[in-house]
Write an enzyme that holds these catalytic residues in place. Structure first.
Site, mmCIF file in Angstrom:
data_model
loop_
_atom_site.group_PDB
_atom_site.id
_atom_site.type_symbol
_atom_site.label_atom_id
_atom_site.label_comp_id
_atom_site.label_asym_id
_atom_site.label_seq_id
_atom_site.Cartn_x
_atom_site.Cartn_y
_atom_site.Cartn_z
ATOM 1 N N GLY A 41 0.789 -1.232 0.000
ATOM 2 C CA GLY A 41 0.000 0.000 0.000
ATOM 3 C C GLY A 41 0.823 1.285 0.000
ATOM 4 N N GLY A 42 2.145 1.145 0.162
ATOM 5 C CA GLY A 42 3.025 2.304 0.032
ATOM 6 C C GLY A 42 2.824 3.362 1.093
ATOM 7 N N THR A 43 3.239 4.575 0.747
ATOM 8 C CA THR A 43 3.099 5.720 1.642
ATOM 9 C C THR A 43 1.642 5.914 2.009
ATOM 10 N N SER A 143 7.630 8.807 -3.140
ATOM 11 C CA SER A 143 8.302 10.024 -2.677
ATOM 12 C C SER A 143 8.580 9.942 -1.187
ATOM 13 N N GLY A 178 5.501 24.843 7.066
ATOM 14 C CA GLY A 178 4.848 24.556 5.785
ATOM 15 C C GLY A 178 3.344 24.556 5.932
ATOM 16 N N GLY A 270 6.830 19.853 1.669
ATOM 17 C CA GLY A 270 6.739 19.219 0.359
ATOM 18 C C GLY A 270 7.402 17.847 0.369
ATOM 19 N N ASP A 311 4.165 9.291 -7.794
ATOM 20 C CA ASP A 311 4.900 10.438 -7.245
ATOM 21 C C ASP A 311 6.300 10.576 -7.844
ATOM 22 N N HIS A 320 -4.718 9.056 -6.079
ATOM 23 C CA HIS A 320 -5.596 8.688 -7.199
ATOM 24 C C HIS A 320 -4.954 9.004 -8.544
ATOM 25 N N HIS A 443 -33.195 17.213 -2.742
ATOM 26 C CA HIS A 443 -33.373 18.250 -1.729
ATOM 27 C C HIS A 443 -33.774 17.613 -0.397
HETATM 28 P P1 FAD Z 1 4.195 5.481 -2.670
HETATM 29 O O1 FAD Z 1 2.861 5.357 -2.084
HETATM 30 O O2 FAD Z 1 5.174 6.390 -2.018
HETATM 31 O O3 FAD Z 1 4.797 4.007 -2.715
HETATM 32 C C1 FAD Z 1 6.096 3.749 -3.106
HETATM 33 C C2 FAD Z 1 6.516 2.426 -2.511
HETATM 34 O O4 FAD Z 1 7.751 2.051 -3.120
HETATM 35 C C3 FAD Z 1 6.795 2.454 -1.013
HETATM 36 O O5 FAD Z 1 6.017 1.486 -0.364
HETATM 37 C C4 FAD Z 1 8.283 2.147 -0.877
HETATM 38 O O6 FAD Z 1 8.561 1.309 0.234
HETATM 39 C C5 FAD Z 1 8.557 1.417 -2.166
HETATM 40 N N1 FAD Z 1 9.941 1.504 -2.643
HETATM 41 C C6 FAD Z 1 10.662 2.623 -2.880
HETATM 42 N N2 FAD Z 1 11.864 2.295 -3.390
HETATM 43 C C7 FAD Z 1 11.895 0.956 -3.460
HETATM 44 C C8 FAD Z 1 12.867 0.020 -3.905
HETATM 45 N N3 FAD Z 1 14.034 0.405 -4.427
HETATM 46 N N4 FAD Z 1 12.577 -1.292 -3.808
HETATM 47 C C9 FAD Z 1 11.389 -1.711 -3.309
HETATM 48 N N5 FAD Z 1 10.438 -0.867 -2.895
HETATM 49 C C10 FAD Z 1 10.690 0.452 -2.981
HETATM 50 N N6 FAD Z 1 -2.779 11.555 -1.431
HETATM 51 C C11 FAD Z 1 -4.104 11.591 -1.679
HETATM 52 O O7 FAD Z 1 -4.501 11.467 -2.837
HETATM 53 N N7 FAD Z 1 -5.013 11.759 -0.671
HETATM 54 C C12 FAD Z 1 -4.629 11.907 0.617
HETATM 55 O O8 FAD Z 1 -5.456 12.050 1.501
HETATM 56 C C13 FAD Z 1 -3.242 11.886 0.903
HETATM 57 N N8 FAD Z 1 -2.809 12.025 2.173
HETATM 58 C C14 FAD Z 1 -1.465 11.964 2.441
HETATM 59 C C15 FAD Z 1 -1.047 12.144 3.750
HETATM 60 C C16 FAD Z 1 0.297 12.101 4.060
HETATM 61 C C17 FAD Z 1 0.739 12.270 5.483
HETATM 62 C C18 FAD Z 1 1.252 11.852 3.019
HETATM 63 C C19 FAD Z 1 2.706 11.761 3.354
HETATM 64 C C20 FAD Z 1 0.841 11.701 1.716
HETATM 65 C C21 FAD Z 1 -0.525 11.761 1.411
HETATM 66 N N9 FAD Z 1 -0.992 11.637 0.104
HETATM 67 C C22 FAD Z 1 -2.332 11.694 -0.161
HETATM 68 C C23 FAD Z 1 -0.070 11.426 -1.026
HETATM 69 C C24 FAD Z 1 -0.020 9.939 -1.406
HETATM 70 O O9 FAD Z 1 0.369 9.187 -0.286
HETATM 71 C C25 FAD Z 1 0.945 9.722 -2.553
HETATM 72 O O10 FAD Z 1 0.623 10.564 -3.626
HETATM 73 C C26 FAD Z 1 0.892 8.278 -3.034
HETATM 74 O O11 FAD Z 1 1.192 7.391 -1.995
HETATM 75 C C27 FAD Z 1 1.857 8.053 -4.195
HETATM 76 O O12 FAD Z 1 1.779 6.738 -4.604
HETATM 77 P P2 FAD Z 1 3.025 6.014 -5.309
HETATM 78 O O13 FAD Z 1 2.530 4.643 -5.636
HETATM 79 O O14 FAD Z 1 3.552 6.845 -6.385
HETATM 80 O O15 FAD Z 1 4.159 5.921 -4.193
HETATM 81 P P1 NAI Z 2 2.779 21.033 0.045
HETATM 82 O O1 NAI Z 2 3.498 21.251 -1.219
HETATM 83 O O2 NAI Z 2 1.323 20.809 0.030
HETATM 84 O O3 NAI Z 2 3.029 22.239 1.042
HETATM 85 C C1 NAI Z 2 4.297 22.638 1.427
HETATM 86 C C2 NAI Z 2 4.191 24.054 1.953
HETATM 87 O O4 NAI Z 2 5.426 24.374 2.565
HETATM 88 C C3 NAI Z 2 3.933 25.085 0.875
HETATM 89 O O5 NAI Z 2 2.914 25.935 1.307
HETATM 90 C C4 NAI Z 2 5.282 25.791 0.737
HETATM 91 O O6 NAI Z 2 5.153 27.134 0.330
HETATM 92 C C5 NAI Z 2 5.795 25.681 2.148
HETATM 93 N N1 NAI Z 2 7.247 25.745 2.279
HETATM 94 C C6 NAI Z 2 8.197 25.235 1.458
HETATM 95 N N2 NAI Z 2 9.424 25.473 1.957
HETATM 96 C C7 NAI Z 2 9.239 26.119 3.126
HETATM 97 C C8 NAI Z 2 10.112 26.610 4.127
HETATM 98 N N3 NAI Z 2 11.426 26.474 4.023
HETATM 99 N N4 NAI Z 2 9.580 27.224 5.213
HETATM 100 C C9 NAI Z 2 8.233 27.373 5.339
HETATM 101 N N5 NAI Z 2 7.357 26.926 4.415
HETATM 102 C C10 NAI Z 2 7.862 26.301 3.343
HETATM 103 O O7 NAI Z 2 3.561 19.803 0.729
HETATM 104 P P2 NAI Z 2 3.177 18.909 1.963
HETATM 105 O O8 NAI Z 2 2.117 19.540 2.788
HETATM 106 O O9 NAI Z 2 4.469 18.531 2.593
HETATM 107 O O10 NAI Z 2 2.564 17.638 1.259
HETATM 108 C C11 NAI Z 2 3.324 16.897 0.297
HETATM 109 C C12 NAI Z 2 2.445 16.274 -0.733
HETATM 110 O O11 NAI Z 2 1.652 15.266 -0.168
HETATM 111 C C13 NAI Z 2 1.513 17.281 -1.365
HETATM 112 O O12 NAI Z 2 2.024 17.586 -2.632
HETATM 113 C C14 NAI Z 2 0.206 16.603 -1.476
HETATM 114 O O13 NAI Z 2 -0.103 16.386 -2.821
HETATM 115 C C15 NAI Z 2 0.386 15.261 -0.779
HETATM 116 N N6 NAI Z 2 -0.651 15.164 0.242
HETATM 117 C C16 NAI Z 2 -1.955 15.124 -0.152
HETATM 118 C C17 NAI Z 2 -2.955 15.093 0.770
HETATM 119 C C18 NAI Z 2 -4.350 15.093 0.299
HETATM 120 O O14 NAI Z 2 -4.568 14.868 -0.881
HETATM 121 N N7 NAI Z 2 -5.317 15.311 1.167
HETATM 122 C C19 NAI Z 2 -2.689 15.074 2.202
HETATM 123 C C20 NAI Z 2 -1.291 15.169 2.512
HETATM 124 C C21 NAI Z 2 -0.322 15.180 1.549
#
Ligand code: FAD
Ligand code: NAI
Length: 464
Positions: A41-43, A143, A178, A270, A311, A320, A443
């Site tokens: 399920g990754g990140t 990422s 951030g 970020g 990512d 998604h 409604h």
């Molecule tokens: P990832 O989910 O990062 O998966 C990559 C996988 O690759 C990991 O499991 C890692 O262990 C594995 N991997 C890496 N390198 C290697 C290697 N060399 N060998 C084997 N395995 C490896 N997005 C949303 O759309 N909605 C949200 O509500 C949302 N909330 C978030 C909240 C937080 C706190 C964070 C951090 C992110 C959130 N995101 C959200 C962003 C979302 O998690 C990512 O966009 C998404 O997981 C990306 O999917 P991916 O498959 O590209 O990579």
């Molecule tokens: P972000 O890109 O959403 O926000 C980072 C913020 O930090 C920006 O407002 C930027 O201007 C600020 N910033 C950058 N450098 C800084 C510094 N040195 N000092 C102070 N502020 C600074 O990144 P975030 O919140 O870390 O999330 C990462 C990614 O994860 C997002 O791109 C998002 O797509 C994904 N994510 C998605 C969620 C969702 O879909 N609900 C929930 C959480 C994460």
């Protein structure tokens, strides 16, 4: 074919990778998926989307029990927090969902391999001492949190989002560096649970890139909820001591320095592509100047047979979006015409109220010289929002001035993350604001605010 030879090897089992693996298997390709984590399920599932939404829900209920019930005539004693149970619930949701993917892998006869993978050359992957071959390799390694020089994450006093999902107790004070999606979601969680939270944002506004009206409303609402903001401010260093962390601050434009004390600091500035130990340079795979794997419009890297999605290729870092790319990439490998419509991918911030964005903002359209009409409708004038007691915010729909084709939608308000979906569907079908305006909406429903905003594009909203 031996057990080490596959049609497709997917590296990474996040939303991009595991979905690509399932789609490839559905299309009859012999597929393996490798992840460093045993839990699939990754990140997103392990330390991202899912645990954060579990905590957002629990902390929302805690806040509602404390402050939100009296107006309904429901009297409750002051709620008591059992953080261990709250965190345990989150972990068990993560456990159920990650096991669900393991089940789907078995069902689709996908070989799960656990370990850090390295691409040794086109068609060849190694995991430790084991070697595997595949006609096609999909890189979906995702990422990681971007580091901030001088503010080193130890996941105790200075945490990334991963540490912020597992704090052993509610800090008295928390500094969030951030003001983006993670900062606002996880900052909201700990504020609701009792922390005094200050968000430090480098730019003049939080949520950069979002619709300006939405940002204005969100800032007002979050301030009212008790979040503190230090905008246009940069953090220049952090000093850790037993009692907490002292951050050094400076106006982004330069000027007098300041300090801020906090028990816990969350760094959420970020995320950056994760390609460590993947062997991309040896395999000859090109990355761009920011480290994202470079691909053409069909997820192909510069090396034949190696693809990349999610990512790690950049664009919107959303689960998604990664899933759509996983499906499209597997279909392209199978000889079909996989395609992703990047213009209609919604983004949702799961705060309260939720914030949802889709397509272009007014600013982007102005910059592009496109003429447009805007329809806006406030939840204050929506009957369901009134009944529910969540009237802050609005729906904004932007349509092309000549064709009425929907170009964007921006919502802040109750259930915005679900409401945006009907506009996304309309956009996917090339729909107009009139299409939504003439669609019957039940409604009383908050979705009526979407219909009214669509009607407002042509100046004919009824209830305002
Ligand atoms: P990832 O989910 O990062 O998966 C990559 C996988 O690759 C990991 O499991 C890692 O262990 C594995 N991997 C890496 N390198 C290697 C290697 N060399 N060998 C084997 N395995 C490896 N997005 C949303 O759309 N909605 C949200 O509500 C949302 N909330 C978030 C909240 C937080 C706190 C964070 C951090 C992110 C959130 N995101 C959200 C962003 C979302 O998690 C990512 O966009 C998404 O997981 C990306 O999917 P991916 O498959 O590209 O990579
Ligand atoms: P972000 O890109 O959403 O926000 C980072 C913020 O930090 C920006 O407002 C930027 O201007 C600020 N910033 C950058 N450098 C800084 C510094 N040195 N000092 C102070 N502020 C600074 O990144 P975030 O919140 O870390 O999330 C990462 C990614 O994860 C997002 O791109 C998002 O797509 C994904 N994510 C998605 C969620 C969702 O879909 N609900 C929930 C959480 C994460």
């Amino acid at each position: 074919m031996s057990d080490t030879a596959f049609d497709v090897i997917v590296i990474g089992a996040g939303p991009g990778g595991y979905v690509a693996a399932i789609r490839a298997a559905q299309l009859g390709l012999k597929t393996a998926c490798i992840d460093a984590r045993e839990s699939l399920g990754g990140t997103c599932l392990n330390v991202g989307c899912i645990p954060s939404k579990a905590l957002l829900q629990s902390s929302h209920l805690f806040e509602e029990a404390g402050h939100g019930m009296a107006a309904h005539g429901v009297e409750v004693a002051a709620p008591k927090l059992d953080l261990k149970t709250m965190l345990g619930r989150k972990d068990s949701i993560v456990g159920d969902l990650t096991k669900g993917i393991a089940f789907l892998f078995k069902k689709n006869k996908i070989t799960q391999i656990t370990g850090m993978a390295k691409v040794t050359s086109a068609g060849n992957v190694s995991v430790g001492k084991d070697a595997y071959t595949a006609k096609h390799i999909i890189i979906a390694t995702g990422s990681e949190s971007a580091p901030l020089p001088g503010v080193d994450v130890d996941e105790k006093q200075i945490v990334s989002s991963t540490g912020a999902l597992d704090l052993p107790k509610v800090p008295k004070t928390m500094a969030v560096i951030g003001g983006g999606v993670i900062g606002l979601e996880l900052g909201s969680v700990w504020r609701r649970l009792g922390a005094e939270v200050t968000v430090i944002e480098f730019l003049p506004n939080i949520l950069p890139g979002m619709d300006a009206d939405v940002v204005k409303q969100a800032t007002r609402t979050f301030k009212k909820q008790g979040l503190k903001f230090k905008l246009a401010t940069k953090v220049t260093g952090a000093k850790k001591a037993k009692g907490g962390v002292t951050l050094s601050l400076e106006p982004a434009a330069g000027g007098d320095t300041d300090t801020l004390q906090a028990d816990v600091v969350l760094v959420s500035i970020g995320r950056r592509p994760f390609t460590d130990k993947l062997g991309l340079a040896e395999a000859g795979v090109t990355v761009d100047e920011r480290g994202f794997v470079a691909t053409d419009g069909h997820y192909k890297t510069n090396v034949d047979g190696i693809y990349a999605i999610g990512d790690v290729v950049g664009g919107a870092m959303l689960a998604h979006k990664a899933e759509e790319e996983g499906v499209a990439c597997a279909e392209i490998i199978a000889g079909q015409a996989g395609h992703v419509n990047y213009g209609a991918i919604p983004g949702v911030v799961y705060t309260h109220p939720e914030i949802a964005a889709l397509g272009k903002t007014e600013q982007q359209l102005k910059d592009e010289g496109v003429e447009y009409n805007v329809g806006k409708f406030p939840f204050m004038a929506n009957a369901r929002a009134k009944a529910v007691g969540s009237t802050e915010g609005f729906v904004k729909i932007i349509a092309d001035a000549k064709t009425d084709k929907i170009l964007g939608a921006h919502i802040i308000g109750p259930g915005a993350g679900e409401l945006i979906q009907e506009v996304a569907l309309a956009m996917e079908f090339g729909g107009s604001s009139e299409d939504i305006a003439r669609t019957s909406h039940a409604h009383p429903g908050t979705a009526e605010a979407v219909k009214e905003a669509a009607m407002a594009v042509a100046g004919r909203a009824i209830h305002i």
